[in-house]
Design an enzyme around this catalytic site. Structure first.
Site, PDB file in Angstrom:
ATOM      1  N   ASP A   1      -2.771   3.934  10.543  1.00  0.00           N
ATOM      2  CA  ASP A   1      -3.724   3.164   9.721  1.00  0.00           C
ATOM      3  C   ASP A   1      -3.993   1.893  10.158  1.00  0.00           C
ATOM      4  OD1 ASP A   1      -3.921   5.148   7.568  1.00  0.00           O
ATOM      5  OD2 ASP A   1      -3.445   3.948   5.934  1.00  0.00           O
TER       6      ASP A   1
ATOM      7  N   TYR B   1       0.894  -1.076  -0.232  1.00  0.00           N
ATOM      8  CA  TYR B   1       0.062  -0.098   0.129  1.00  0.00           C
ATOM      9  C   TYR B   1       0.959   1.189  -0.110  1.00  0.00           C
ATOM     10  CZ  TYR B   1      -3.258   3.232   1.819  1.00  0.00           C
ATOM     11  OH  TYR B   1      -4.017   4.389   2.372  1.00  0.00           O
TER      12      TYR B   1
ATOM     13  N   ASP C   1     -11.391   7.587   6.307  1.00  0.00           N
ATOM     14  CA  ASP C   1     -10.177   8.342   6.468  1.00  0.00           C
ATOM     15  C   ASP C   1     -10.656  10.014   6.199  1.00  0.00           C
ATOM     16  OD1 ASP C   1      -7.865   9.510   6.189  1.00  0.00           O
ATOM     17  OD2 ASP C   1      -6.969   8.412   4.433  1.00  0.00           O
TER      18      ASP C   1
END
Lengths: 126, 126
Positions: free
Chosen positions: A100, A14, A38
């Site tokens: 994250d 990612y 997000d």
């Protein structure tokens, strides 16, 4: 269950895809029915099409991701990573401090992504 | 909603209480009906009594927490932090790479804590 090495490799992929401005490569890491929050506290983006659109916009900013510490796995279907988003603002260089958390489906794709960052995590560097 | 500064201060208070081996001080940061999942993928500890017992055992190890990057807030009732748990094992010094995510209730207490770390995040230093 997705093993730790596979989850960490997907998290790294990612970061790498983001840093190639490869929005399609990022979207490929997500399950078709995945969700993205997000930042945490904002409306969910649901499904691959919405997620692909979101990352097209995100990479268009020219932002770059830089890990702040090694990626963490877990004893479940989840992994987490702390990083800085480096970007150029009209006011100068800046970064956003983010963590994250991704959950994984049985195929090793991201089932969900949550990005923890607040207004106080945006840092203007000069 | 709990503001970002209050959430970050509670996260820092958790680290500080841990590093004083103050299990009661840690437990005080949690809501009465809070849950702890440490590591993610293990059975939940539910309620203040179970959580206090868990931290009594945790601080008895002599482990120390060291932030790996600044604490992150969010746009919701959640915050996250990356840290290392430093501990002495029979085999020598070691650390565990962890990311904790806390959610908050309206009183600014932790409603839930999830600790992301896997077997691959345990590092023997020599």
């Amino acid at each position: 269950m997705t093993d730790e090495a596979t989850m960490k490799a997907a998290m790294q992929a990612y970061v790498d895809a983001f840093n190639r401005s490869d929005a399609a490569g990022i979207a490929d890491l997500f399950a078709d029915d995945a969700t993205v929050e997000d930042p945490v506290g904002s409306p969910l983006k649901s499904g691959k099409a919405a997620i692909a659109d979101f990352y097209k916009m995100a990479v268009a900013t020219g932002a770059r991701l830089e890990l702040a510490a090694p990626i963490r796995a877990s004893h479940g279907n989840a992994a987490a990573m702390a990083f800085n988003v480096r970007l150029n603002m009209p006011e100068g260089k800046a970064h956003i401090q983010v963590i994250d958390v991704m959950t994984f489906n049985e195929a090793g794709k991201f089932a969900s992504m949550k990005a923890y960052w607040g207004k106080s995590d945006m840092v203007l560097e000069k």
